[in-house]
Design a protein around this motif. Structure first.
Motif, short mmCIF file in Angstrom:
data_model
loop_
_atom_site.label_atom_id
_atom_site.label_comp_id
_atom_site.label_asym_id
_atom_site.label_seq_id
_atom_site.Cartn_x
_atom_site.Cartn_y
_atom_site.Cartn_z
N VAL A 1 -5.76 5.96 10.29
CA VAL A 1 -6.55 7.04 9.70
C VAL A 1 -7.96 7.03 10.26
O VAL A 1 -8.50 8.05 10.68
CB VAL A 1 -6.58 6.93 8.16
N ILE A 2 -8.59 5.83 10.30
CA ILE A 2 -9.97 5.76 10.77
C ILE A 2 -10.09 6.22 12.21
O ILE A 2 -10.97 6.97 12.57
CB ILE A 2 -10.51 4.32 10.68
N ILE A 57 -17.74 10.68 10.92
CA ILE A 57 -17.32 9.58 11.77
C ILE A 57 -17.96 9.67 13.17
O ILE A 57 -18.24 8.65 13.80
CB ILE A 57 -15.79 9.56 11.85
N LEU A 58 -18.22 10.88 13.67
CA LEU A 58 -18.75 11.00 15.02
C LEU A 58 -20.25 10.72 15.08
O LEU A 58 -20.79 10.46 16.13
CB LEU A 58 -18.45 12.39 15.59
N PRO A 75 -11.94 7.92 19.80
CA PRO A 75 -10.75 7.89 18.95
C PRO A 75 -9.55 8.54 19.63
O PRO A 75 -9.68 9.11 20.71
CB PRO A 75 -11.18 8.71 17.72
N ILE A 122 -16.88 1.56 14.98
CA ILE A 122 -17.12 2.93 15.47
C ILE A 122 -18.61 3.19 15.56
O ILE A 122 -19.12 3.74 16.55
CB ILE A 122 -16.46 3.96 14.53
N MET A 123 -19.33 2.75 14.52
CA MET A 123 -20.76 2.97 14.46
C MET A 123 -21.44 2.43 15.71
O MET A 123 -22.26 3.10 16.32
CB MET A 123 -21.30 2.26 13.22
N GLY A 178 -20.03 -0.56 1.57
CA GLY A 178 -19.20 -1.54 2.28
C GLY A 178 -19.62 -2.96 1.94
O GLY A 178 -18.79 -3.81 1.65
N SER A 181 -20.21 5.43 18.42
CA SER A 181 -21.28 6.34 18.10
C SER A 181 -22.54 6.01 18.89
O SER A 181 -23.25 6.91 19.35
CB SER A 181 -21.54 6.27 16.59
N ARG A 182 -22.83 4.73 19.08
CA ARG A 182 -24.06 4.38 19.78
C ARG A 182 -23.82 4.17 21.27
O ARG A 182 -24.46 4.77 22.12
CB ARG A 182 -24.67 3.12 19.16
N LEU A 232 -16.94 5.25 0.41
CA LEU A 232 -16.72 5.06 1.84
C LEU A 232 -15.85 6.17 2.41
O LEU A 232 -16.00 6.55 3.57
CB LEU A 232 -16.05 3.70 2.08
N LEU A 253 -21.81 8.47 12.84
CA LEU A 253 -22.05 7.37 11.90
C LEU A 253 -23.33 6.62 12.21
O LEU A 253 -24.00 6.11 11.33
CB LEU A 253 -20.88 6.39 11.95
N ASN A 254 -23.65 6.58 13.51
CA ASN A 254 -24.82 5.85 13.95
C ASN A 254 -26.10 6.35 13.28
O ASN A 254 -27.03 5.60 13.02
CB ASN A 254 -24.93 5.99 15.47
N VAL A 271 -22.29 3.87 4.98
CA VAL A 271 -21.22 2.87 5.15
C VAL A 271 -21.71 1.50 4.70
O VAL A 271 -21.02 0.77 4.00
CB VAL A 271 -20.77 2.80 6.62
N ILE A 312 -4.42 2.34 7.25
CA ILE A 312 -5.87 2.51 7.22
C ILE A 312 -6.43 2.64 8.64
O ILE A 312 -7.21 3.54 8.94
CB ILE A 312 -6.53 1.29 6.54
N PHE A 314 -9.98 5.20 -0.49
CA PHE A 314 -10.40 5.59 0.85
C PHE A 314 -9.49 6.67 1.41
O PHE A 314 -9.93 7.59 2.08
CB PHE A 314 -10.39 4.37 1.76
N LEU A 315 -8.18 6.55 1.12
CA LEU A 315 -7.23 7.55 1.62
C LEU A 315 -7.28 8.82 0.79
O LEU A 315 -6.61 9.80 1.10
CB LEU A 315 -5.81 6.98 1.59
N PHE A 332 -11.19 -0.67 6.59
CA PHE A 332 -11.99 0.52 6.89
C PHE A 332 -13.46 0.20 7.07
O PHE A 332 -14.15 0.92 7.80
CB PHE A 332 -11.79 1.62 5.83
N VAL A 333 -13.94 -0.88 6.47
CA VAL A 333 -15.34 -1.25 6.71
C VAL A 333 -15.49 -1.77 8.14
O VAL A 333 -16.41 -1.38 8.87
CB VAL A 333 -15.82 -2.29 5.68
N PHE A 361 -15.26 1.21 10.50
CA PHE A 361 -16.49 2.01 10.50
C PHE A 361 -17.59 1.32 11.29
O PHE A 361 -18.30 1.95 12.07
CB PHE A 361 -16.98 2.24 9.07
N LEU A 366 0.83 -1.21 0.00
CA LEU A 366 0.00 0.00 0.00
C LEU A 366 0.86 1.26 0.00
O LEU A 366 0.55 2.24 -0.67
CB LEU A 366 -0.92 -0.02 1.22
#
Lengths: 332, 355
Positions: B300-301, A283-284, B179, B167-168, A297, B172-173, A276, A286-287, A293, B297, A260-261, B160-161, B164, A133
């Protein structure tokens, strides 16, 4: 075992058949994309996702947008459907190139042996010393600069050739910027993706080089090239049936990681990784925006899963070392 | 065996030479100003017209082999008489996105990445081998199918999936994890005078300083990144172990062990597993490549301040100098790791040792 027999066995393997069904479904979606998600009239490139509105935050699924929209109001459904084409282009395009390069290098190394072999294998090892990568990251950025400067004749030739094969752009036509960035990512992955094929092919040819039929061909005075292409290659190619499907999966994953990057395709291009990457801004919360996603995804995962399942099933079918292990291994 | 080790040791400089040549050829595609920064840590003048002098000063229009040499060992600054640059001296260039030399960035952000990789090693190796053995022992039974499928699935899910989704649900919930590397207050403790940073890996430092609160906080921040980073490599190891174990269980000495009437557990643990693990070691290098890719990755996430996220940031900012420097650093680690793996393999495998 002939190809037909392999295919029949694949159809009897539960994991294999599941993979094939998934692949068939994706192929259908790719072919009939214009009917499933019609291109808006004012669109100049069907691969660019149309925007639906001016709201700032992602919108939940509605009648107008079946799977909702992302933060920049890109239609998720359109992106997921047309992204199938992108994924096939990336996976198969890169796999063809890396397989050809790997075949050539592996075959030359094994056939000539001696210092040629030593040299080529050391070069292979050098390429393997780079994390995949990271090199793709550095190459995509350098390629952009080199191409803009108009230098690097070979590189432009490669880009032109790829543009012709992937998009059908003739040498006289202009490559659109979004297609150009798409190709940069592909080249970066191709350059550091051929080593596994080269090593496997070399190992295989070496093991059958001294077989009786190769010797027989030699005794009747067949040319080197004939022995290589008519006798050794076809037999050495079989293991590619396992490697190539799995490679296609991993190329799609690597490309998605690049996108993604923010280094793969441009924003708004119908590519699952790119879609994505738009979720990174949310991100904060996402819920509240699960759909941005979940759908792209799921598309990536299912696509890669399909190739990997086919590859895994083929390995079970083709690997002679595992033959009979069912009956012998564990019967206690 | 000694011959082989000597041969490997002799080949290593050649590989490193090739790695440096390849990277140099990429660097030589950059703009002169970037090359100046990449090759010689230096103060870059702001004004355009001063660049000309820079090209002459550092020989950026010299023949390529000379430039390569300068990149390797450095060049004498005609004004001050110091030696500038030289990757062999540890000068990896100047990173403007990191506002310091690349080597300093690596020193500053490397420990965070090392900590992440270190913690990930436990679930990867532990679960990977354990489940691989389980699958092989129950070959073609339900548990084998489930494990095999979950390995293929884990291998197919991009980091990343997973990140995510984690995190979700968990951030988040449920608000369980957040982070970054530390919470703000704990970060202040780590910065304070009473806290000695031995390794700059917070979990280890916290234990050495006997601060359980810092340890738990750092660990809490590591949970999600570690899971994200582990899944791919775990799937890889599971498949390798299963495959190798199946082959080993097929061997005749296992049949002999069964004929002796040994308990199946003993056969698996004492006779089969040690031999089955030998080929698994050889893919250690490959697994490390996967981990390095994953680190970029994952960091970053989760907004985790390590080398991976630095690499991604500098790549997006088109700071190629930093990308090249960090890539070189990772490549050298990889080459050395591969050497260690090869030698380890020699030492462990009795068939080769006795030759």
């Amino acid at each position: 075992m002939t190809l037909g027999m392999v295919f029949t066995k694949l159809l009897k393997n539960p994991i294999g058949i599941l993979g094939l069904i998934l692949l068939f479904a994706f192929t259908m979606i790719a072919i009939f994309a214009p009917m499933i998600a019609p291109v808006p009239e004012n669109s100049f490139d069907p691969q660019m996702i149309p925007k639906g509105g001016f709201s700032r935050s992602p919108q939940p699924p509605s009648e107008e947008h079946l799977l909702g929209t992302t933060g920049a109001q890109y239609d998720v459904f359109y992106g997921v459907v047309w992204g199938t084409r992108t994924a096939f282009r990336i996976g198969i395009g890169i796999a063809i190139c890396t397989t050809l390069i790997g075949l050539m290098i592996g075959a030359i190394a094994a056939f000539f042996g001696g210092w040629v072999d030593e040299l080529l294998m050391r070069i292979t090892e050098i390429f393997q010393a780079f994390p995949f990568l990271l090199t793709a990251i550095i190459l995509t950025s350098v390629l952009k600069y080199v191409y803009e400067r108009g230098e690097g004749g070979v590189m432009i030739l490669v880009i032109r050739a790829l543009a012709l094969v992937i998009f059908g752009i003739k040498p006289s036509e202009i490559i659109e910027p979004n297609q150009l960035t798409f190709l940069f990512g592909m080249i970066a992955i191709i350059m550091f993706g051929w080593m596994e094929v080269a090593r496997v092919i070399r190992g295989n040819i070496l093991s059958i080089k001294h077989s009786e039929y190769a010797l027989a061909a030699q005794t009747i005075g067949a040319k080197n090239s004939r022995i290589l292409f008519r006798h050794l290659m076809p037999n050495a190619l079989f293991p590619l049936l396992v490697i190539v499907p799995m490679n296609i999966g991993s190329y799609v994953l690597t490309y998605a990681a690049l996108s993604f990057l923010g280094l793969g395709v441009e924003e708004g291009y119908a590519d699952w990784g790119q879609m994505l990457s738009l979720a990174r801004n949310w991100i904060l919360s996402l819920n509240d925006h699960v759909h941005i996603v979940l759908y792209p995804g799921a598309a990536i995962v299912l696509f890669v899963l399909a190739w990997n399942m086919v590859g895994d099933a083929l390995r079970d079918i083709l690997d002679p070392r595992l033959k009979g292990s069912q009956s012998k291994a564990i019967k206690v | 065996m000694l011959n082989y080790i000597i041969r490997r040791l002799l080949i290593m400089p050649i590989i490193l030479l090739g790695v440096s040549l390849l990277l140099f050829s990429i660097i030589s595609l950059m703009k002169p100003i970037d090359r100046a920064k990449a090759m010689f840590t230096t103060d870059i003048p702001n004004r355009l017209r001063d660049w000309e002098g820079l090209i002459e000063k550092f020989g950026l229009d010299d023949p390529v082999y000379l430039q390569y040499w300068h990149w390797l060992v450095g060049i004498e600054d005609p004004d001050t008489g110091d030696i500038r640059g030289g990757i062999l001296r540890g000068n990896l260039g100047y990173s403007w996105s990191g506002r310091s030399s690349v080597a300093d960035v690596i020193k500053r952000r490397g420990p965070a990445s090392a900590e992440l990789v270190l913690w990930s090693a436990f679930p990867i190796i532990g679960f990977g081998i354990w489940m691989g053995v389980k699958a092989a022992v129950h070959h073609n039974k339900l548990i084998d199918h489930i494990l095999r499928f979950s390995a293929i699935a884990g291998w197919s899910i991009p980091a990343f999936v997973i990140g995510f989704l984690l995190i979700m649900y968990f951030s988040s919930r449920l608000h369980w994890f957040s982070p970054g590397r530390l919470t703000l207050e704990v970060g202040q403790i780590v910065q304070s005078e009473g806290f000695v940073n031995y390794t700059k890996m917070h979990t280890i430092d916290a234990l050495l300083n006997l601060r359980l609160d810092v340890f738990l906080d750092a660990l809490r921040h590591l949970v999600l990144p570690v899971i994200t980073l582990s899944v791919t490599s775990w799937a890889f190891l599971l498949r390798m172990t299963r495959f190798s174990m199946l082959e080993t269980l097929n061997q005749e000495y296992i049949t002999t062990a069964r004929a002796k009437g040994l308990h199946e557990d003993t056969i698996v643990r004492r006779h089969a597993l040690p031999n089955a693990l030998i080929p698994v070691i050889t893919v250690g290098g490959l697994a490390l490549v996967g981990l390095f890719n994953g680190v970029v990755i994952t960091e970053v996430i989760f907004n985790y301040p390590g080398l991976g996220s630095f690499l991604a940031e500098s790549a997006i900012a088109l700071d190629l100098v930093s990308v090249a420097g960090v890539t070189l650093f990772f490549s050298v680690i990889l080459v050395v790791a591969n050497l260690v793996v090869d030698i380890l393999y020699m030492i462990i495998d009795p068939r080769i040792r006795l030759d």
